[in-house]
Design an enzyme around this catalytic site. Sequence first.
Site, PDB file in Angstrom:
ATOM      1  N   SER A  50       0.854  -1.173   0.322  1.00  0.00           N
ATOM      2  CA  SER A  50      -0.068   0.338   0.354  1.00  0.00           C
ATOM      3  C   SER A  50       0.967   1.371   0.250  1.00  0.00           C
ATOM      4  O   SER A  50       2.236   1.317   0.317  1.00  0.00           O
ATOM      5  CB  SER A  50      -1.069  -0.065   1.497  1.00  0.00           C
ATOM      6  OG  SER A  50      -0.740   0.464   2.485  1.00  0.00           O
ATOM      7  N   ASP A  51       0.481   2.429  -1.041  1.00  0.00           N
ATOM      8  CA  ASP A  51       1.091   3.764  -0.405  1.00  0.00           C
ATOM      9  C   ASP A  51       0.941   3.775   1.175  1.00  0.00           C
ATOM     10  O   ASP A  51      -0.102   2.748   1.605  1.00  0.00           O
ATOM     11  CB  ASP A  51       0.735   4.866  -1.400  1.00  0.00           C
ATOM     12  CG  ASP A  51       1.431   5.732  -1.859  1.00  0.00           C
ATOM     13  OD1 ASP A  51       2.352   6.150  -0.675  1.00  0.00           O
ATOM     14  OD2 ASP A  51       1.555   6.507  -2.913  1.00  0.00           O
ATOM     15  N   TRP A  52       1.210   5.200   1.943  1.00  0.00           N
ATOM     16  CA  TRP A  52       1.198   5.434   3.195  1.00  0.00           C
ATOM     17  C   TRP A  52      -0.035   5.753   3.700  1.00  0.00           C
ATOM     18  O   TRP A  52      -0.164   6.962   2.983  1.00  0.00           O
ATOM     19  CB  TRP A  52       2.694   6.597   3.107  1.00  0.00           C
ATOM     20  CG  TRP A  52       3.398   4.953   4.021  1.00  0.00           C
ATOM     21  CD1 TRP A  52       4.385   5.005   4.767  1.00  0.00           C
ATOM     22  CD2 TRP A  52       4.114   3.995   3.387  1.00  0.00           C
ATOM     23  NE1 TRP A  52       5.153   4.227   4.748  1.00  0.00           N
ATOM     24  CE2 TRP A  52       5.533   3.704   4.232  1.00  0.00           C
ATOM     25  CE3 TRP A  52       4.084   3.315   1.761  1.00  0.00           C
ATOM     26  CZ2 TRP A  52       6.430   2.243   3.368  1.00  0.00           C
ATOM     27  CZ3 TRP A  52       4.764   2.473   1.403  1.00  0.00           C
ATOM     28  CH2 TRP A  52       6.085   1.730   2.714  1.00  0.00           C
TER      29      TRP A  52
END
Length: 738
Positions: free
Chosen positions: A264-266
Amino acid sequence: MKRLISAIGLSCLCAMTSLWAQPKPAYLDDTKPIEQRVSDALSRMTLEEKVAMIHAQSKFSSPGVPRLGIPEVWMTDGPHGIRPEVLWDEWSQAGWTNDSCTAFPALTCLAATWNKEMSLAYGTAIGEEARYRKKSVLLGPGVNIYRTPLNGRNFEYMGEDPFLSAQMVVPYIKGVQSNGVAACVKHYALNNQETERGSINVLVDERALREIYLPAFKAAVQEGDAWAIMGAYNQFRGEHCCHNNYLLNKILREEWGFDGVVISDWGGVHDTKQAIFNGLDMEFGSWTDGLNWSSTNSYDRYYLAKPYLDMIKSGEVGTTELNQKVSNILRLIFRTEMNRNRPFGAFTSEAHSKAALEIAQEGIVLLKNDNHVLPIDLKNAKKIAVIGENAIKMMTVGGGSSSLKSKYEISPLQGLKQRLQPNVEVIYARGYVGDVGDSYNNVSTGQNLKDDRTPDELMQEAVNIAREADYVLFFGGLNKSKNQDAEGDDRKNMNLPYNQDALIAKLAAVNSNMVFINISGNAVSMPWINEVPAVVQGWYLGSETGHAMAAILVGDVNPSGKLPFSFPVKLSDNSAHSAGEYPGKNGVVKYNEGLFVGYRWLDKQKIKPLFSFGHGLSYTTFEYGKLTLNQKSMSKKGTITCAIRIKNTGSRAGSEVVQLYLTDKKSSLPRPVKELKGFRKVNLKPGESTTVEFVIDNALLQFYDDTLNKWTSEPGKFEALIGASSTDIKAKETFVLQ
């Protein structure tokens, strides 16, 4: 307490030592096939150990299994250099003194080289730096398509064309992963704006999705064998991309056969059930300050942490999906941390500086050169005026997650002084004051750019020295501040900031030998273009900025870069701002322009760009011969070879990018006027010639038929076009697909 070194890592070492003293389990035997090792390790893990592996334990790491000697996974931001170490649970730097990296040029510059060998060199060098710093995953490269010149993150991507992006991303991945470090290709998919990026719902038709926005990701998986993919923040058709069933399960896994890790992106995860079932493997950044849950570690409250564990224990969900996620992570670990044959890497070496310099030099684009203003005539030039904040401002700090702590950064002014003095006097004037900030996430440039003079005083000083100089080199453009080239926000318009247009017009009025050097990762408007004889696209060039720029301007190196995106004259010439929507309405953005992005739109509407896709001049000249085909028809299983002779007709050595475009003369569905389907960069000495060949097969002729949900080609006439840019077509020939 803020920790810099994980105690878990030490316990892993002890556990592995103990395990190796016994008969070696299959998962520790690197002579065994990876899938056997994955299966063996998975069978030995507890439920709690499995759940722990699929979410973060710090800003940039996830836990291993100390009991089994399985190490942690450590990630680092890229894609232009290795991010400085940060505190365990904060974005602020950790205060290390040995984490200052080599800053490589931004990926727009890499794409502008149109040279796959440069891409391999880039990936290899940055992979060595990541490996030396003991990273498992490099969070890059980025391959989102340049849809609008307002996107604040375009400088991290590879331009507007899916074929160019796909060709350039593959060697980068191979170079990174040759070091036993995973390349994490991002942001999958449709992250084409920063405005409302965490929530905007992108609606795009299937043909545009397949033909424009996915090819680079597909090539990364199927040709580059990428070991990791990062989901985008935005939504696609109502589901967030970090847990989007269609993108992750149907396309990425089932169609493309991806066997790596989806990260996932943060902060890009929003729902536990969707994260379980819709293809996500590793969750990062959902809560990372360690405070939201007081007595309980905040990482245990991630969507894929305790909530998932509780659902399994209650019988609400099973463990099939969990086992698949952990298997993907184990496969990543065996390819990286537990690959004992991977090299040790290198950090800030002379070889890396050389690679950074060569990439920067090859990517700089000479856009305009009336009256042969460039290269600078060193025999007659006695005084050169360097003007503009961007001649001195450090550009490696700022811009978002790609911000770096560079070991060094040679500014354009420094590079020119080193190259020209004492034979040529170099005088400097600020001209304008833009952003005087000197830090990002506690990384400081060490510069004090404050200037209390009025705009009129600054402008008058610049005009005065320009009037007396033999040449004026104006370094302007954008920077990596908010609403310019920076993550998190888009630009407000295409104009140059800080009243640069007025200053440029005044400088051009007093000196006819003026060069505008545009430091940016985006197109800008140029209302003064007819008054300025020479224009250079300078990008963000990293550590070797000044040396690369000086070499091009004085002619030590012949420019050979080509634009990876079009420069429209005005914003309304861009399809997203004419046919499509930007930035969207009520949380939704519709890509009504469909396939017609960049030069495809300009061709369709017969709009003349300021500078064309693929455009770039040289200090020499090239002559194109007649295009020949080895046959005039082909079957869908056959090929056609087209060939053209290229000759350097100038007085100095230089490189030319020969570009192949294809046109479908008649199609049942709308198709672009032409599409890039091949390119080759050739270096020729004065008078030297070579034959450039391209092989055309059926795959290059196909389009995605959304009525049949498959790639197809239709019999009939096609045209092969050879050009020096998308608008500078040198030769063409027709052939037939039977």
